[in-house]
Design a protein around this motif. Sequence first.
Motif, PDB file in Angstrom:
ATOM      1  N   ARG A  55       1.095  -0.967   0.094  1.00  0.00           N
ATOM      2  CA  ARG A  55       0.235  -0.083   0.168  1.00  0.00           C
ATOM      3  C   ARG A  55       0.841   1.159  -0.008  1.00  0.00           C
ATOM      4  NH1 ARG A  55      -3.200  -0.142   5.426  1.00  0.00           N
ATOM      5  NH2 ARG A  55      -1.292  -1.225   5.987  1.00  0.00           N
ATOM      6  N   PRO A  56       0.653   2.001  -0.726  1.00  0.00           N
ATOM      7  CA  PRO A  56      -0.491   2.379  -1.777  1.00  0.00           C
ATOM      8  C   PRO A  56      -0.515   1.397  -3.003  1.00  0.00           C
ATOM      9  CG  PRO A  56       0.628   4.060  -1.560  1.00  0.00           C
ATOM     10  CD  PRO A  56       1.314   3.375  -1.061  1.00  0.00           C
ATOM     11  N   PRO A  57      -1.490   1.383  -3.514  1.00  0.00           N
ATOM     12  CA  PRO A  57      -3.110   1.826  -3.535  1.00  0.00           C
ATOM     13  C   PRO A  57      -3.836   1.303  -2.442  1.00  0.00           C
ATOM     14  CG  PRO A  57      -2.947  -0.286  -5.125  1.00  0.00           C
ATOM     15  CD  PRO A  57      -1.691   0.401  -4.228  1.00  0.00           C
ATOM     16  N   ASP A  58      -5.227   2.226  -2.017  1.00  0.00           N
ATOM     17  CA  ASP A  58      -6.222   0.994  -1.012  1.00  0.00           C
ATOM     18  C   ASP A  58      -6.440   0.218  -1.376  1.00  0.00           C
ATOM     19  OD1 ASP A  58      -5.208   2.712   0.722  1.00  0.00           O
ATOM     20  OD2 ASP A  58      -6.941   4.545  -0.292  1.00  0.00           O
ATOM     21  N   ARG A  59      -7.074  -0.638  -1.184  1.00  0.00           N
ATOM     22  CA  ARG A  59      -7.333  -1.771  -1.588  1.00  0.00           C
ATOM     23  C   ARG A  59      -8.899  -1.990  -2.208  1.00  0.00           C
ATOM     24  NH1 ARG A  59      -5.808  -7.673  -3.879  1.00  0.00           N
ATOM     25  NH2 ARG A  59      -7.656  -8.837  -3.833  1.00  0.00           N
ATOM     26  N   ASP A  60      -8.467  -2.351  -3.567  1.00  0.00           N
ATOM     27  CA  ASP A  60     -10.440  -2.264  -4.249  1.00  0.00           C
ATOM     28  C   ASP A  60     -10.699  -3.997  -4.621  1.00  0.00           C
ATOM     29  OD1 ASP A  60      -9.169  -2.435  -5.826  1.00  0.00           O
ATOM     30  OD2 ASP A  60     -10.206  -0.604  -7.275  1.00  0.00           O
ATOM     31  N   PHE A  61     -11.943  -4.191  -4.848  1.00  0.00           N
ATOM     32  CA  PHE A  61     -12.234  -5.426  -4.777  1.00  0.00           C
ATOM     33  C   PHE A  61     -13.887  -5.931  -6.381  1.00  0.00           C
ATOM     34  CE2 PHE A  61     -11.649  -5.605  -0.611  1.00  0.00           C
ATOM     35  CZ  PHE A  61     -11.067  -6.156  -0.281  1.00  0.00           C
ATOM     36  N   PRO A  62     -12.755  -4.713  -7.787  1.00  0.00           N
ATOM     37  CA  PRO A  62     -13.591  -5.028  -8.887  1.00  0.00           C
ATOM     38  C   PRO A  62     -14.321  -6.534  -8.763  1.00  0.00           C
ATOM     39  CG  PRO A  62     -11.792  -4.701  -9.066  1.00  0.00           C
ATOM     40  CD  PRO A  62     -11.686  -4.367  -7.650  1.00  0.00           C
ATOM     41  N   SER A  63     -15.098  -6.102  -9.982  1.00  0.00           N
ATOM     42  CA  SER A  63     -15.640  -7.622 -10.480  1.00  0.00           C
ATOM     43  C   SER A  63     -14.245  -8.640 -10.640  1.00  0.00           C
ATOM     44  CB  SER A  63     -16.634  -7.433 -11.272  1.00  0.00           C
ATOM     45  OG  SER A  63     -16.275  -7.254 -12.912  1.00  0.00           O
ATOM     46  N   ASP A  64     -13.416  -8.274 -10.958  1.00  0.00           N
ATOM     47  CA  ASP A  64     -11.945  -9.159 -11.642  1.00  0.00           C
ATOM     48  C   ASP A  64     -11.246  -9.278 -10.807  1.00  0.00           C
ATOM     49  OD1 ASP A  64     -11.327  -6.848 -11.996  1.00  0.00           O
ATOM     50  OD2 ASP A  64     -10.029  -7.124 -13.830  1.00  0.00           O
ATOM     51  N   PHE A  65     -11.094  -8.974  -9.339  1.00  0.00           N
ATOM     52  CA  PHE A  65     -10.169  -8.659  -8.702  1.00  0.00           C
ATOM     53  C   PHE A  65      -9.589  -9.726  -7.931  1.00  0.00           C
ATOM     54  CE2 PHE A  65     -13.492  -9.642  -5.075  1.00  0.00           C
ATOM     55  CZ  PHE A  65     -12.702 -10.731  -4.008  1.00  0.00           C
ATOM     56  N   PHE A  66      -9.942 -11.449  -8.356  1.00  0.00           N
ATOM     57  CA  PHE A  66      -9.288 -12.866  -8.129  1.00  0.00           C
ATOM     58  C   PHE A  66      -8.124 -12.665  -9.180  1.00  0.00           C
ATOM     59  CE2 PHE A  66     -12.274 -13.338  -5.245  1.00  0.00           C
ATOM     60  CZ  PHE A  66     -11.871 -13.736  -4.096  1.00  0.00           C
ATOM     61  N   GLU A  67      -8.889 -12.061 -10.578  1.00  0.00           N
ATOM     62  CA  GLU A  67      -8.125 -12.112 -12.139  1.00  0.00           C
ATOM     63  C   GLU A  67      -6.819 -11.957 -11.524  1.00  0.00           C
ATOM     64  OE1 GLU A  67     -11.052 -12.667 -11.575  1.00  0.00           O
ATOM     65  OE2 GLU A  67     -12.214 -14.256 -12.501  1.00  0.00           O
ATOM     66  N   ARG A  68      -6.878 -10.314 -11.155  1.00  0.00           N
ATOM     67  CA  ARG A  68      -5.551  -9.357 -11.053  1.00  0.00           C
ATOM     68  C   ARG A  68      -4.965 -10.038  -9.830  1.00  0.00           C
ATOM     69  NH1 ARG A  68      -7.974  -3.631  -8.547  1.00  0.00           N
ATOM     70  NH2 ARG A  68      -7.668  -5.033  -6.780  1.00  0.00           N
ATOM     71  N   ASP A  69      -5.342 -10.095  -9.042  1.00  0.00           N
ATOM     72  CA  ASP A  69      -4.565 -11.015  -7.986  1.00  0.00           C
ATOM     73  C   ASP A  69      -3.612 -11.777  -8.104  1.00  0.00           C
ATOM     74  OD1 ASP A  69      -5.271  -9.175  -5.498  1.00  0.00           O
ATOM     75  OD2 ASP A  69      -5.868 -10.517  -5.339  1.00  0.00           O
ATOM     76  N   ALA A  70      -3.955 -12.394  -9.045  1.00  0.00           N
ATOM     77  CA  ALA A  70      -3.291 -14.013 -10.213  1.00  0.00           C
ATOM     78  C   ALA A  70      -2.216 -13.880 -10.832  1.00  0.00           C
ATOM     79  CB  ALA A  70      -4.412 -14.894 -10.840  1.00  0.00           C
ATOM     80  N   GLN A  71      -2.535 -12.082 -11.652  1.00  0.00           N
ATOM     81  CA  GLN A  71      -1.707 -12.031 -12.431  1.00  0.00           C
ATOM     82  C   GLN A  71      -0.390 -11.465 -12.262  1.00  0.00           C
ATOM     83  OE1 GLN A  71      -2.520 -12.124 -16.465  1.00  0.00           O
ATOM     84  NE2 GLN A  71      -0.061 -11.817 -15.838  1.00  0.00           N
ATOM     85  N   ASP A  72      -1.170 -10.350 -10.878  1.00  0.00           N
ATOM     86  CA  ASP A  72      -0.196  -9.955 -10.560  1.00  0.00           C
ATOM     87  C   ASP A  72       1.121 -10.785  -9.632  1.00  0.00           C
ATOM     88  OD1 ASP A  72      -0.897  -7.161 -10.686  1.00  0.00           O
ATOM     89  OD2 ASP A  72      -2.070  -6.450  -8.457  1.00  0.00           O
ATOM     90  N   ALA A  73       0.671 -12.039  -9.271  1.00  0.00           N
ATOM     91  CA  ALA A  73       1.117 -13.165  -8.615  1.00  0.00           C
ATOM     92  C   ALA A  73       2.374 -13.870  -9.624  1.00  0.00           C
ATOM     93  CB  ALA A  73       0.243 -14.157  -8.153  1.00  0.00           C
ATOM     94  N   VAL A  74       1.744 -13.596 -10.661  1.00  0.00           N
ATOM     95  CA  VAL A  74       3.149 -14.644 -11.355  1.00  0.00           C
ATOM     96  C   VAL A  74       3.709 -13.842 -12.023  1.00  0.00           C
ATOM     97  CG1 VAL A  74       2.816 -15.519 -13.870  1.00  0.00           C
ATOM     98  CG2 VAL A  74       0.948 -16.300 -12.094  1.00  0.00           C
ATOM     99  N   ASP A  75       3.925 -12.043 -12.418  1.00  0.00           N
ATOM    100  CA  ASP A  75       3.895 -11.327 -12.869  1.00  0.00           C
ATOM    101  C   ASP A  75       4.631 -10.862 -11.858  1.00  0.00           C
ATOM    102  OD1 ASP A  75       2.832 -11.726 -15.314  1.00  0.00           O
ATOM    103  OD2 ASP A  75       1.251  -9.871 -14.673  1.00  0.00           O
ATOM    104  N   LEU A  76       4.776 -10.486 -10.532  1.00  0.00           N
ATOM    105  CA  LEU A  76       5.575 -10.687  -9.134  1.00  0.00           C
ATOM    106  C   LEU A  76       6.908 -11.721  -9.329  1.00  0.00           C
ATOM    107  CD1 LEU A  76       7.291  -9.764  -6.859  1.00  0.00           C
ATOM    108  CD2 LEU A  76       5.363 -10.740  -5.576  1.00  0.00           C
ATOM    109  N   MET A  77       6.713 -13.005  -9.529  1.00  0.00           N
ATOM    110  CA  MET A  77       7.594 -14.830  -9.492  1.00  0.00           C
ATOM    111  C   MET A  77       8.618 -13.810 -10.947  1.00  0.00           C
ATOM    112  SD  MET A  77       7.084 -16.129  -7.186  1.00  0.00           S
ATOM    113  CE  MET A  77       7.672 -17.390  -7.214  1.00  0.00           C
TER     114      MET A  77
END
Length: 284
Positions: free
Chosen positions: A95-117
């Motif tokens: 953080r930042p950003p503040d956490r939000d929960f759009p309709s694709d937040f799990f997909e966004r987290d999955a993309q972030d996780a893979v791209d972080l690795m």
Amino acid sequence: MALFLLGGRFFKHRTDINRAVTASQSYCSAMASGRQHVNGVDLFYEKTGSGKHAVLLLPGALGCTRTDFGPQLKYLNKEHFTVVGWDPRGYGKSRPPDRDFPSDFFERDAQDAVDLMKALGFGKFSLLGWSDGGITAMIAAAKNPNMISRMVVWGSNAFVSQQDLELYEAVRDVSRWSARMRQPMEEVYGADVFANTWKAWVDGIAQYAKRPEGSICMELLPLISCPTLIIHGEKDPMVPNFHPQYLLKLIKGSQLHLMPEGKHNLHLRYADEFNKLVEDFLED
């Protein structure tokens, strides 16, 4: 008996919290940490071990590496594994950003996780996902089959049922929790931010109930091709038993291991048993 909460999840005993916090404090000296710019945000991560097998830990709702995975970061075999913990965007130290929960937040987290690795130099790795982190892991595995070696998920679901909605709604108002329940998350976020973010999470997860069959990622499960271990605590108060059975049915070749006394936090409450189970599976 009073419930305690850590990493966005319930605990039955104060010793569960003490063990997780002690492990979190004691592994810090052997831990490399930093922030990596990924998909427009700076993601906090911690890394330990020097093994050839890279493993990413994915935390639960509002959870982070500090709150959710102390015993795993400390005790998983550091010669066999390189273990990475991370704080998803808007959680913990990402953080930042503040956490939000759009309709694709799990997909966004999955993309972030893979791209972080990828950014950390790992082209192939395994996933350990707890609760919301398990959902994220399943999406990541389905969409990146060539990158994921193996996967372990526990306390996770692929759809939201009416029974799930009732469980979420029952814990929406954190002012009704005991001070000891609120304390760990308030230490991370502050009282107001925690309360507001938790309410937003309840709304965020509830929106999936409006989809056909309440699907979060049901359609992706048949696309998962990596060896998968599903662990479930038979006394989990947050995830009904039909969820792991559904995952077992839809994820090709998956295995289910039931822990009769396990609750939602089984990887902390029974850390030694859990870690041995995970190590044996990852090294199989």
